[in-house]
Design a protein around this motif. Structure first.
Motif, PDB file in Angstrom:
ATOM      1  N   PHE A  43       8.257 -35.449  35.775  1.00  0.00           N
ATOM      2  CA  PHE A  43       8.879 -34.899  37.238  1.00  0.00           C
ATOM      3  C   PHE A  43       7.817 -35.835  38.671  1.00  0.00           C
ATOM      4  N   VAL A  44       8.412 -36.553  39.759  1.00  0.00           N
ATOM      5  CA  VAL A  44       7.949 -36.618  40.023  1.00  0.00           C
ATOM      6  C   VAL A  44       7.725 -36.231  42.178  1.00  0.00           C
ATOM      7  N   GLU A  45       6.280 -36.021  42.222  1.00  0.00           N
ATOM      8  CA  GLU A  45       6.258 -35.312  43.513  1.00  0.00           C
ATOM      9  C   GLU A  45       5.838 -36.649  44.669  1.00  0.00           C
ATOM     10  N   GLY A  46       6.918 -36.768  45.363  1.00  0.00           N
ATOM     11  CA  GLY A  46       6.726 -38.474  46.231  1.00  0.00           C
ATOM     12  C   GLY A  46       5.880 -39.158  44.763  1.00  0.00           C
ATOM     13  N   VAL A  47       5.038 -40.223  44.967  1.00  0.00           N
ATOM     14  CA  VAL A  47       5.424 -41.536  44.076  1.00  0.00           C
ATOM     15  C   VAL A  47       3.802 -41.516  43.440  1.00  0.00           C
ATOM     16  N   VAL A  48       3.551 -40.374  43.666  1.00  0.00           N
ATOM     17  CA  VAL A  48       2.314 -39.594  42.304  1.00  0.00           C
ATOM     18  C   VAL A  48       3.059 -38.975  41.037  1.00  0.00           C
ATOM     19  N   LEU A  49       2.213 -39.245  39.931  1.00  0.00           N
ATOM     20  CA  LEU A  49       3.206 -39.246  38.262  1.00  0.00           C
ATOM     21  C   LEU A  49       1.305 -38.213  37.708  1.00  0.00           C
ATOM     22  N   THR A  50       1.501 -37.018  38.073  1.00  0.00           N
ATOM     23  CA  THR A  50       0.405 -36.036  37.455  1.00  0.00           C
ATOM     24  C   THR A  50       0.283 -36.388  35.910  1.00  0.00           C
ATOM     25  N   GLY A  51       1.167 -36.427  35.001  1.00  0.00           N
ATOM     26  CA  GLY A  51       0.580 -36.682  33.542  1.00  0.00           C
ATOM     27  C   GLY A  51       0.290 -35.053  33.410  1.00  0.00           C
ATOM     28  N   ILE A  52       0.496 -33.908  33.700  1.00  0.00           N
ATOM     29  CA  ILE A  52       0.614 -32.584  33.056  1.00  0.00           C
ATOM     30  C   ILE A  52       1.514 -31.968  32.467  1.00  0.00           C
ATOM     31  N   TYR A  53       1.142 -31.738  31.611  1.00  0.00           N
ATOM     32  CA  TYR A  53       1.930 -31.235  31.080  1.00  0.00           C
ATOM     33  C   TYR A  53       1.851 -30.191  29.897  1.00  0.00           C
ATOM     34  N   GLN A  54       2.626 -29.209  29.019  1.00  0.00           N
ATOM     35  CA  GLN A  54       2.669 -27.531  28.898  1.00  0.00           C
ATOM     36  C   GLN A  54       3.876 -27.820  27.851  1.00  0.00           C
ATOM     37  N   LEU A  55       2.875 -27.555  26.536  1.00  0.00           N
ATOM     38  CA  LEU A  55       3.516 -27.455  25.500  1.00  0.00           C
ATOM     39  C   LEU A  55       3.486 -25.682  24.778  1.00  0.00           C
ATOM     40  N   CYS A  56       4.921 -24.929  24.774  1.00  0.00           N
ATOM     41  CA  CYS A  56       5.020 -23.127  24.659  1.00  0.00           C
ATOM     42  C   CYS A  56       5.676 -23.852  22.999  1.00  0.00           C
ATOM     43  N   ALA A  57       4.619 -22.953  22.466  1.00  0.00           N
ATOM     44  CA  ALA A  57       5.251 -22.331  21.414  1.00  0.00           C
ATOM     45  C   ALA A  57       5.872 -21.203  21.175  1.00  0.00           C
ATOM     46  N   LEU A  58       6.925 -20.419  20.317  1.00  0.00           N
ATOM     47  CA  LEU A  58       7.758 -19.448  20.337  1.00  0.00           C
ATOM     48  C   LEU A  58       8.239 -19.145  19.165  1.00  0.00           C
ATOM     49  N   GLN A  59       7.541 -18.521  17.724  1.00  0.00           N
ATOM     50  CA  GLN A  59       8.358 -18.265  16.383  1.00  0.00           C
ATOM     51  C   GLN A  59       9.666 -16.860  16.765  1.00  0.00           C
ATOM     52  N   VAL A  60      10.457 -17.455  16.316  1.00  0.00           N
ATOM     53  CA  VAL A  60      11.921 -16.511  16.702  1.00  0.00           C
ATOM     54  C   VAL A  60      11.685 -15.883  15.451  1.00  0.00           C
ATOM     55  N   ARG A  61      12.771 -14.811  14.963  1.00  0.00           N
ATOM     56  CA  ARG A  61      12.444 -14.120  13.871  1.00  0.00           C
ATOM     57  C   ARG A  61      13.583 -15.071  12.546  1.00  0.00           C
ATOM     58  N   SER A  62      13.600 -14.730  11.968  1.00  0.00           N
ATOM     59  CA  SER A  62      14.383 -15.403  10.597  1.00  0.00           C
ATOM     60  C   SER A  62      16.241 -14.402  11.045  1.00  0.00           C
ATOM     61  N   ASP A  63      15.643 -13.076  10.597  1.00  0.00           N
ATOM     62  CA  ASP A  63      16.562 -12.722  10.707  1.00  0.00           C
ATOM     63  C   ASP A  63      17.893 -11.983  11.823  1.00  0.00           C
ATOM     64  N   ALA A  64      17.181 -12.915  12.976  1.00  0.00           N
ATOM     65  CA  ALA A  64      17.964 -12.038  14.252  1.00  0.00           C
ATOM     66  C   ALA A  64      18.021 -14.501  15.192  1.00  0.00           C
ATOM     67  N   ALA A  65      17.906 -15.274  14.523  1.00  0.00           N
ATOM     68  CA  ALA A  65      17.012 -16.235  15.008  1.00  0.00           C
ATOM     69  C   ALA A  65      17.874 -16.725  16.152  1.00  0.00           C
ATOM     70  N   ASN A  66      19.519 -16.779  15.444  1.00  0.00           N
ATOM     71  CA  ASN A  66      21.010 -17.111  16.494  1.00  0.00           C
ATOM     72  C   ASN A  66      20.064 -15.544  18.113  1.00  0.00           C
ATOM     73  N   MET A  67      20.618 -15.146  17.412  1.00  0.00           N
ATOM     74  CA  MET A  67      19.935 -13.754  19.492  1.00  0.00           C
ATOM     75  C   MET A  67      19.130 -14.191  19.646  1.00  0.00           C
ATOM     76  N   ASP A  68      17.879 -15.174  19.170  1.00  0.00           N
ATOM     77  CA  ASP A  68      16.469 -14.687  20.048  1.00  0.00           C
ATOM     78  C   ASP A  68      16.523 -16.598  19.994  1.00  0.00           C
ATOM     79  N   ILE A  69      17.324 -17.136  19.798  1.00  0.00           N
ATOM     80  CA  ILE A  69      17.428 -18.210  20.221  1.00  0.00           C
ATOM     81  C   ILE A  69      18.015 -18.257  21.969  1.00  0.00           C
ATOM     82  N   ASP A  70      19.544 -17.653  21.887  1.00  0.00           N
ATOM     83  CA  ASP A  70      19.726 -17.421  23.074  1.00  0.00           C
ATOM     84  C   ASP A  70      19.287 -17.073  23.738  1.00  0.00           C
ATOM     85  N   LYS A  71      18.245 -15.976  23.838  1.00  0.00           N
ATOM     86  CA  LYS A  71      17.573 -15.443  24.991  1.00  0.00           C
ATOM     87  C   LYS A  71      16.263 -16.219  25.403  1.00  0.00           C
TER      88      LYS A  71
END
Length: 232
Positions: A121-149
């Motif tokens: 993401f670029v705001e003007g000419v400044v690159l901020t280098g700020i990131y967020q890594l989010c992890a979410l554990q879906v249910r094995s028995d409903a993985a497709n439904m959870d991933i769609d959500k």
């Protein structure tokens, strides 16, 4: 629901593989690790594509994260073999850097939809280098439904950031080998405060509130490793 964009899953075989490597650095060695990495990591980057490199700001501190792209597991194996035969890499970097590690963790990821952004993401000419890594554990028995959500919620977050012009989605990943049934989002923000503002806006979204909690959610606030990471 009419304003929700559902992103279609890519057909099998069309996506690259990504390896997320997380290094826990001994606290007393972080300065030495950063110094040698900034000076010598070009030796590793010569062997395969580095998507991004970060240091944890908030979360499990004293961590370094590297995200690598491969065509397939055979490609990864050939890169690892080449690294093992690269004396310069081992003598000038690996042998010393490994002394600074307390623990190493590796996961193999794929991209269930969309692509991995190559520009931050670029705001003007400044690159901020700020990131967020989010992890979410879906249910094995409903993985497709959870991933769609999950894809619908991700679309909401993307729209919020686009409207406010405060950041962008860099990529969504699912685990193939590693922490099973886990989906990751990688976000890039204009400022650290924008992370919390986006969370507040998401919490106030009626569709997001209606979905209830997933099994497990965690996140890390990251800063790009300058002079190493292609994503600053």
């Amino acid at each position: 629901m009419s304003d929700i964009t559902v992103i279609k899953t890519l057909p099998p075989g069309t996506s690259k593989l990504y390896e997320l490597r997380i290094y826990s650095i001994k606290p007393s060695c972080m300065g030495n690790y950063l110094q040698i990495t900034k000076g010598k990591y070009h030796l590793r980057k010569a062997h395969s594509k580095l998507v991004g490199s970060w240091i944890t700001e908030i979360g499990d501190v004293n961590e370094a994260l590297h995200l690598w792209e491969y065509d397939n597991l055979s490609h990864r194996a050939s890169v690892r073999a080449a690294l093992g035969a690269d004396r310069t890499w081992k003598v000038e970097y690996a042998n010393e850097a490994h002394e600074y590690f307390d623990r190493q963790h590796s996961q193999l990821l794929s991209v269930p939809w969309g692509t991995v952004a190559t520009e931050p993401f670029v705001e003007g000419v400044v690159l901020t280098g700020i990131y967020q890594l989010c992890a979410l554990q879906v249910r094995s028995d409903a993985a497709n439904m959870d991933i769609d959500k999950f894809s619908q919620i991700t679309s909401i977050q993307e729209r919020l950031l686009s409207e406010k012009k405060t950041g962008k989605l860099m990529g969504v990943f699912t685990t193939q080998i590693g922490d099973c049934d886990t989906v990751y989002q990688l976000w890039n923000y204009k400022t650290m405060d924008d992370v919390l503002e986006c969370k507040e806006a998401l919490d106030n979204n009626s569709f997001y509130r209606s979905q209830g909690a997933f099994v497990k959610v965690s996140s890390k606030l990251l800063t790009a490793l300058t002079s190493v990471s292609p994503l600053l």
